[in-house]
Design a protein around this motif. Sequence first.
Motif, PDB file in Angstrom:
ATOM      1  N   PHE A  51       0.828  -1.207   0.000  1.00 20.94           N
ATOM      2  CA  PHE A  51       0.000   0.000   0.000  1.00 20.94           C
ATOM      3  C   PHE A  51       0.865   1.260   0.000  1.00 20.94           C
ATOM      4  N   TYR A  52       2.085   1.169   0.556  1.00 23.45           N
ATOM      5  CA  TYR A  52       2.989   2.321   0.552  1.00 23.45           C
ATOM      6  C   TYR A  52       3.685   2.492  -0.789  1.00 23.45           C
ATOM      7  N   THR A  53       3.989   1.371  -1.436  1.00 19.84           N
ATOM      8  CA  THR A  53       4.784   1.428  -2.654  1.00 19.84           C
ATOM      9  C   THR A  53       3.947   1.355  -3.917  1.00 19.84           C
ATOM     10  N   GLY A  54       2.646   1.038  -3.764  1.00 18.01           N
ATOM     11  CA  GLY A  54       1.818   0.860  -4.943  1.00 18.01           C
ATOM     12  C   GLY A  54       2.124  -0.411  -5.701  1.00 18.01           C
ATOM     13  N   SER A  55       2.762  -1.364  -5.023  1.00 17.05           N
ATOM     14  CA  SER A  55       3.155  -2.612  -5.669  1.00 17.05           C
ATOM     15  C   SER A  55       2.303  -3.755  -5.142  1.00 17.05           C
ATOM     16  N   ASP A  56       2.819  -4.971  -5.233  1.00 16.95           N
ATOM     17  CA  ASP A  56       2.066  -6.154  -4.837  1.00 16.95           C
ATOM     18  C   ASP A  56       1.740  -6.158  -3.352  1.00 16.95           C
ATOM     19  N   ILE A  57       0.543  -6.678  -3.038  1.00 20.67           N
ATOM     20  CA  ILE A  57       0.105  -6.787  -1.642  1.00 20.67           C
ATOM     21  C   ILE A  57       0.162  -8.258  -1.244  1.00 20.67           C
ATOM     22  N   GLN A  58       1.254  -8.915  -1.594  1.00 19.01           N
ATOM     23  CA  GLN A  58       1.479 -10.303  -1.228  1.00 19.01           C
ATOM     24  C   GLN A  58       2.973 -10.568  -1.224  1.00 19.01           C
ATOM     25  N   GLY A  59       3.452 -11.239  -0.169  1.00 17.35           N
ATOM     26  CA  GLY A  59       4.861 -11.560  -0.040  1.00 17.35           C
ATOM     27  C   GLY A  59       5.075 -13.046   0.152  1.00 17.35           C
ATOM     28  N   VAL A  60       6.333 -13.475  -0.003  1.00 15.92           N
ATOM     29  CA  VAL A  60       6.710 -14.880   0.122  1.00 15.92           C
ATOM     30  C   VAL A  60       7.970 -14.979   0.958  1.00 15.92           C
ATOM     31  N   GLY A  61       8.049 -16.000   1.803  1.00 13.03           N
ATOM     32  CA  GLY A  61       9.258 -16.300   2.561  1.00 13.03           C
ATOM     33  C   GLY A  61       9.563 -17.784   2.488  1.00 13.03           C
ATOM     34  N   TRP A  62      10.842 -18.148   2.696  1.00 13.74           N
ATOM     35  CA  TRP A  62      11.221 -19.560   2.598  1.00 13.74           C
ATOM     36  C   TRP A  62      12.262 -19.923   3.644  1.00 13.74           C
ATOM     37  N   PHE A  85      -0.483  -5.943 -13.904  1.00 15.12           N
ATOM     38  CA  PHE A  85      -0.837  -6.985 -12.930  1.00 15.12           C
ATOM     39  C   PHE A  85      -0.312  -6.618 -11.547  1.00 15.12           C
ATOM     40  N   ARG A  86      -1.121  -6.955 -10.522  1.00 10.47           N
ATOM     41  CA  ARG A  86      -0.735  -6.690  -9.133  1.00 10.47           C
ATOM     42  C   ARG A  86      -1.340  -7.760  -8.241  1.00 10.47           C
ATOM     43  N   TRP A  87      -0.502  -8.417  -7.437  1.00  5.94           N
ATOM     44  CA  TRP A  87      -0.991  -9.402  -6.466  1.00  5.94           C
ATOM     45  C   TRP A  87      -1.757  -8.677  -5.358  1.00  5.94           C
ATOM     46  N   TYR A  88      -2.933  -9.240  -4.993  1.00  5.62           N
ATOM     47  CA  TYR A  88      -3.800  -8.573  -4.029  1.00  5.62           C
ATOM     48  C   TYR A  88      -4.028  -9.378  -2.753  1.00  5.62           C
ATOM     49  N   GLY A  89      -3.287 -10.478  -2.562  1.00  9.05           N
ATOM     50  CA  GLY A  89      -3.390 -11.160  -1.280  1.00  9.05           C
ATOM     51  C   GLY A  89      -4.281 -12.387  -1.282  1.00  9.05           C
ATOM     52  N   ASP A  90      -4.794 -12.762  -0.089  1.00  6.93           N
ATOM     53  CA  ASP A  90      -5.451 -14.051   0.153  1.00  6.93           C
ATOM     54  C   ASP A  90      -4.503 -15.183  -0.242  1.00  6.93           C
ATOM     55  N   PRO A  91      -3.300 -15.222   0.335  1.00  4.40           N
ATOM     56  CA  PRO A  91      -2.269 -16.161  -0.124  1.00  4.40           C
ATOM     57  C   PRO A  91      -2.557 -17.598   0.284  1.00  4.40           C
ATOM     58  N   VAL A  92      -2.205 -18.530  -0.594  1.00  5.73           N
ATOM     59  CA  VAL A  92      -2.268 -19.959  -0.332  1.00  5.73           C
ATOM     60  C   VAL A  92      -1.027 -20.588  -0.965  1.00  5.73           C
TER      61      VAL A  92
END
Length: 780
Positions: A51-62, A85-92
């Motif tokens: 929301f601050y960067t105007g980019s994807d609202i979904q992240g990944v960690g490993w 395209f922009r990721w909007y969350g509800d990650p699975v």
Amino acid sequence: GPAGALAALSVPGNVRCNDPTHDGTSATQSELGAAGIGNLLVVSWNNGQGFYTGSDIQGVGWSNDGGLTWTQYGAPPHPAGYASFRWYGDPVVAANEKTGDFYVAGLAQVDASHNGIAVAHGRFTAGVFAMDSAWIVRKASNLSAFLDKEWMACDSSTGNLYVTNTTFGAADTIDLYRSTNGGRSWSSPVTLSSNSDAGWVQGSRVAVAANGDVETAWYAADQVTVENDVRFRRSTDHGVSFGTQVTVVKFNEQFGTGGPAFNRDWGPNFPSLAVDRSGGPHTGRVFISWPECWRFLATPVTVGTPAFDAEPNGSAAAATPFTVGQTLRGTLVTSPYGVFDQDWYSFPLTAGQTMIAFADSVTLGSGWILRLVAPDGTQRLCRGGQADSSQNTNASYPAQAYYTFTAPETGTYYLAMIAQSYNTATYDIKTVFGTPGTERGRDQRDVFATWSDDGSTWSTPVRLNDDGIGYDQVYPELAVGADGAAYATWFDHRDDPAGSRANVYATRSTDGGLTWAPDQLVSSAQSNFTTSGSNIAPNFGDYNGVANTGTTLLAAWGDGRSTSSVDAWAAPLDLTSDLTACPGDTTLAPGSTLALGWTVADHDVAFPGTYTVALASTRSWPLPAPGQVPVAAGGSAAYGTTVSVPDSAVDGLDTLTATLVDPAGVVVKRCSLRVGVQSSLLAASPGARVLALAPARPNPAVGGTRLDYSLPAAGRVRLAIYDLAGARVRTLVDGPQPAGPASVRWDGRDERGGAVRPGAYFARLEYGGRALARTLVLTR
């Protein structure tokens, strides 16, 4: 007071998955999806930094070390050809344990006029995770449909991927899509929900059984009764077609508020779904869990004696007092820009008392929040209302706040009516006492589970949380481990006197869901969502993550232990166990008794269990019954038994195999030794250079007996007498001995010199990691 934290045997290590170093103020990471293959783990989360960067609202960690450390990857890749395209969350997250492929799904802004669902692919190479591709599962015009709450499963036997979601449109439905080529292309939607439920469904889940059956479940609001429903459908042809819709359970739902300190005006109560793929006795069993409140919607909420807004009452200290049963009436006055008017009311509750608050008469076009606050005047409990004033404009369906609360502690509580728009608004808030009856739910919410072997008939629901009355439980999540046990985790508020701060708790069932173990802590610190800043609503998401990695149960959640933001945290619970200290090969004479011993280790630090050790013989010798070995959580226990070589045994080899079976009936390990039968070892003859223990002479004995033995080489030896319960009675030899034959006498007395009781005993010779035993009988 609450004592849930004291119940934990040991809390698994908690590790933050995201790196907040460069995040903006209150940038939130929450609502986690999780999957793993052994020590290779992947999680994905809603990322408020977008929301601050105007980019994807979904992240990944490993993690490549079983969750001990985590690396933040960033956002999943974008599908080719979609510039906006922009990721909007509800990650699975899902994983194919046979190929090592990981898949991350999420909602998306596909382009300026379409929303959709996408899936991205990644894998570990030399222990490092990387993502390479992404594909659109489905896209829909923003003018006709909104795709929401997708879920995903992977079938490792075929490589098929399955995604379900809610399609909000002309007739809201639960839809399923199938990919047979690793996510590169997807089928048209298959509608799972019935026509009669159109417009009333949400929160679907999908899972795959070991035989490839596709299991699906979802939430359906009941249009006739005050209870709502969990629906289920199964496909036995890999998602091509589905069987008849089944109602799993009807349950009482509290939709008008989320968990304590939730920052949105309603809360979901979606089901969780898991299937046993362990190969154990309950393989194929399907488990479903859900949160459930008491039947408060059936309680009449009538207008009571008015209690009027008495200004100034804009804080807990200045609150207008009332008693439950009165109707609160007041006005939120026009406020200057940046300041919202607040009307606070105070009222007493005794621990265990239950109240209902119902605000249904607020001036149209006004935004507002009705918040319930703990006795300290700051910690948030329930929240309802309509923060968006533009949505409170329909006289036929005005915005409402409608929730119930059971007090965990005696004290003065607060209702705060808080404006969210700058126009003047009037309101009525009805309050009544309620009395829970014989329904399953006891208070705000408890968590329950049921199971089925055929998908048609479901077991009687079992409550999973074992806390006292008045504490909220939200977001139960299920997984069945490779150990065959069913596990459930959830947010639990029992460790806070007012029931506002949350921990993550877990329980497990080793008997297929019939019974569940005492609840244990998973989180190492409480989340205080009242004080942890968040730029996402909902602040801790609509669900948590839990995954079976084959060796680990990985729990992942949005965590509010920090006062600056909500972060992504995870805890791995080691589900493995072991059988060690396996005896070595040996040679015995017919009629000998062999003393055997092993060590059973349980690496699960949260749950103890009773293991089974069973012996098998390739020559069908008589064997002891399987032994039951209780093992403490994270501990180990020795197990010993004896095997008698039959007097009639001919010379040759027998293989004895010990099989370790875990508490849920899954075979963990087998451990074998070879026993050579040699008739020449009937006695320890002079000059012998073998390990042997001759039969006691005389036997039965009156008053005493002699034991002859032989060592193949000089070494430390112990020869002791034991009773049949395994207690040592007398040590005859304990120290270095030369090679060759030796003899010792037992006079029938114990270590203190007292005469032992007549009966059966056995002598045990220990040397070089091996042990031999002989039975003997003492008479008087």
